[in-house]
Each structure stands twice: as C-alpha cells, then as structure tokens.
Design a protein around this motif. Structure first.
Motif, mmCIF file in Angstrom:
data_model
loop_
_atom_site.group_PDB
_atom_site.id
_atom_site.type_symbol
_atom_site.label_atom_id
_atom_site.label_comp_id
_atom_site.label_asym_id
_atom_site.label_seq_id
_atom_site.Cartn_x
_atom_site.Cartn_y
_atom_site.Cartn_z
ATOM 1 N N UNK A 191 0.871 -1.177 0.000
ATOM 2 C CA UNK A 191 0.000 0.000 0.000
ATOM 3 C C UNK A 191 0.905 1.222 0.000
ATOM 4 N N UNK A 192 0.753 2.079 -0.991
ATOM 5 C CA UNK A 192 1.568 3.292 -1.110
ATOM 6 C C UNK A 192 0.687 4.516 -0.950
ATOM 7 N N UNK A 193 1.053 5.356 -0.022
ATOM 8 C CA UNK A 193 0.326 6.600 0.230
ATOM 9 C C UNK A 193 1.236 7.779 -0.132
ATOM 10 N N UNK A 194 0.665 8.782 -0.784
ATOM 11 C CA UNK A 194 1.367 10.028 -1.081
ATOM 12 C C UNK A 194 0.507 11.184 -0.560
ATOM 13 N N UNK A 195 1.089 12.015 0.309
ATOM 14 C CA UNK A 195 0.340 13.109 0.885
ATOM 15 C C UNK A 195 1.116 14.411 0.772
ATOM 16 N N UNK A 196 0.437 15.514 0.496
ATOM 17 C CA UNK A 196 1.124 16.814 0.500
ATOM 18 C C UNK A 196 1.398 17.248 1.929
ATOM 19 N N UNK A 197 2.564 17.850 2.155
ATOM 20 C CA UNK A 197 2.898 18.267 3.519
ATOM 21 C C UNK A 197 3.575 19.630 3.523
ATOM 22 N N UNK A 198 3.237 20.486 2.595
ATOM 23 C CA UNK A 198 3.822 21.826 2.581
ATOM 24 C C UNK A 198 4.014 22.287 1.172
ATOM 25 N N UNK A 199 4.552 23.578 1.032
ATOM 26 C CA UNK A 199 4.799 24.124 -0.294
ATOM 27 C C UNK A 199 6.000 25.019 -0.241
#
Length: 388
Positions: free
Chosen positions: A380-388
């Motif tokens: 299971x691969x998760x990709x989440x944004x955590x800033x810019x």
C-alpha cells in the motif's frame, strides 16, 4: 482631460522607446526586463482603467531566470515597445510641437527678424497680420481637433498592444492558480493541525480533568456511605450509577481524543508514534523513516491512523510472517509504503479498512495505490502533500 492623459501617455511611450533602444544591452537582462515590462503594463492598465493583478518580480537568477515562463514576453516587449513608441509617439510629438508655432505666429510674428519668422503649415512664413490671423488660428484648430480625435484611440491601441504582449497565457494562468491553491492548501493544513492540537489539549486538560475530579469525588462519597452502618441504599445506588456513568464518559472521551489527534503524536512526533504502532503489532514489523522535517498535524494524524489500520488488517487477514513500513519525504510530498509477505488478494470492496484509509488520504488531496496480487505480497503506497 482624456486628451491630455492620452497625449502624455504617447509622449512618455516615445521617450521609453528611445530609452529602450539606448539601454538595450542592459535591459536584455531578465530581471531588468521584467521591471521595465511591469512598469509599462501598469501604465497601460491605468490608461485603460483595467484592474490588473500585479506581476511578481523575477526572483530567479542565472539560467532559471531565462527559463521563467514570462521572460520571453518581457524580452519581446523590448523591440515591440521601441517600434510602437516611435510609430505612435512621433506623430504625437509633431502635433504638439506644431501647436507652438501656431500660437507664436499668431501673436508674436512681428518680434522676429524676417529671416527667423515663424512658419505656419510647415512652409508658410508669417509676413503680416492677415497671414497670422487666418492661418495661425486655423493651424491651432486643426491640430487641437486632430489631437482630440486621435490621441485617445491611438493611446488605447498602444496600451492594448502592451497588455497583449505581456498578458499571461491560459497555461500560465492555470499554473499560477495551482501555485496559489498549493500555498493556500499548506496554510489550511497548518491551521487544521493547530486546531486539532487545540481541541486535543482542551479535551485532555479541561473536560477530561473535570470528569476525573467528579469521578474521584463520587468514589469518595460512595466509600463514605459504605462506611456508615446505616445508610440510604437509594442514595448509594444513585452515587454508584453516577460514578459508573462518569467512568464511561471518560472512556468515551479518551476515544474521541485519540481519534481527533492521538496524544502520542504530540508527545513523540510521527516517527515515535509509528515506532509504537509497529512495536505493538503482533507480526514482526520493520520501520524505516527518513528525514521527515516538519509535517502538518493533519498529515501526521492521517499517516498514523493509516499505518495502524493497515497493520491491523495485516495481522487479521493476510497470514503474513513479516511486514514493513517505510516513510520518506521528498520536497513537499510525504510517501508511506506498507508491505507484508502475506497471501495478498486485498480488496477494498470487501471491508472498511482500506476504504477508510483511502477516504482519509483523499481528504487531504493525497493518493493511495494498492498492489495486492493473489499469493502476495501486498503493498500500500500513500502520497500526501505536507507543505509548499
């Protein structure tokens, strides 16, 4: 007033066209070209009465400055400005300049020597009052009429050419919009994280503490009543029910606190919380974490719950002997990979575990990829944004 503004605009455009030609070796530098282009764009917007979003200054340098999407338009404006400034500014200058001989020739022609007397309509020398009082006013009226009719539309043409050259393309508008949304999304994540921490702190330090105090008082009251030989059984039953109800409320409150923002995240951070989760797992689980830097609280909570749920599924359904969790951060993306060597065949339609993970991740504009062929392994691969 409009004629005056338009005339000044065209004369300044002529001057800027000359300045562009003279300073071309310097203006060819992207940073200066951007400032020069922005100044003209703002002038054009004011003349047309169009509110314009400010174009940001060019902050990149070196090769990155030349690859900026707006740099080609800034450089294109240099020759366009020179050509349009000359083409539209020189007639304006001639029109304004010939108003002076008309006025002087009408009133003061006699003050000049015969060789230096003013000339009207370019070639007609003023030699007497008859010429001065006929051709002089006629030249002034014609030039003023020409200015009144031509200056405003010509100035608007120049301004529209400027905006057409320097305006964003649809792709660049979309890129700017995405950049704004990315930045605001990061701000929302930070605000959401702060709110989660505040709620958890208020519930833990406020409501829960008061319930604990009430439970302690009720326990003391029950003990006091039980120590009295003669007591009111009805009151004792009420106190017992109140005490037990308070204990149940505290249990439920602890569950709410853990689901809002697990206290372990506040105490030990994401890496420490995941260490605790993998250690508690009944299947031997290997945890690898890179340099995670500062992760928003909302993302921490989603990763924590996702890993906990995934490892629970592994323990219950996979038949695996080992599992692994790897957490890495690349720029503004947090990647979580959960693996096991079980039988595979995981299907989110047959249970709520993976579907729940997907809902949590998608709520933060993340992605979930499940690879679980029959016979295993499962990833299971998760990709989440955590800033810019």
């Amino acid at each position: 007033m409009q004629v005056w503004r338009s005339g000044v605009y065209l004369l300044v455009s002529l001057a800027s066209g000359i300045a562009t030609v003279l300073a071309l070796p310097v203006l060819w530098y992207p940073g200066l070209a951007r400032r020069w282009a922005n100044w003209h764009r703002n002038r054009a917007g004011r003349l047309l009465g169009i509110p314009l979003e400010p174009r940001p200054a060019l902050r990149a340098s070196g090769r990155r400055a030349w690859t900026d999407p707006a740099t080609p338009r800034d450089l294109l404006w240099l020759p366009v400005n020179a050509l349009t400034g000359f083409a539209l500014g020189v007639p304006t200058l001639l029109c304004v300049g010939n108003l002076v001989p008309g006025a002087v020739g009408t009133a003061l022609w006699w003050a000049f020597s015969p060789e230096d007397r003013p000339r009207l309509f370019v070639e007609v020398a003023v030699t007497g009052w008859a010429t001065a009082l006929t051709l002089g006013p006629l030249q002034i009226v014609l030039l003023v009429t020409l200015a009144y009719l031509c200056f405003p539309p010509v100035a608007r043409v120049h301004a529209r050419i400027c905006l057409a050259v320097l305006s964003h393309s649809a792709a660049e508008d979309l890129a700017d919009r995405v950049e704004v949304l990315t930045r605001t999304r990061a701000d929302v994540l930070d605000a959401h994280g702060a709110e989660l921490r505040r709620i958890e702190r208020d519930l833990h330090d406020g409501t829960q503490a008061r319930l604990v105090a009430i439970a302690m008082r009720l326990a003391v009251a029950r003990q006091a009543f039980s120590d009295v030989p003669r007591n009111d059984q009805f009151v004792q039953d009420l106190l017992r029910d109140a005490h037990e109800g308070t204990e149940e409320a505290m249990t439920e409150l602890r569950e709410v606190i853990r689901t809002v923002y697990p206290p372990i995240l506040a105490d030990r951070g994401l890496a420490g919380a995941l260490t605790a989760v993998t250690t508690r797992c009944v299947i031997p689980t290997r945890l690898e974490t890179g340099d995670l830097e500062d992760v928003p609280a909302a993302v921490e909570a989603v990763v924590y719950f996702a890993v906990a749920e995934a490892l629970t599924n592994v323990a219950k359904h996979s038949g695996a002997t080992t599992a692994g969790v790897r957490v890495d951060r690349t720029a503004d993306r947090l990647s979580v990979v959960i693996t096991d060597d079980g039988a595979g065949g995981a299907d989110p339609r047959r249970g709520t575990g993976i579907a729940g993970i997907r809902r949590r991740v998608l709520a933060l504009d993340g992605t979930v990829d499940l690879d679980s062929p029959a016979g295993g392994p499962t990833t299971i691969t998760l990709e989440l944004p955590c800033g810019s």
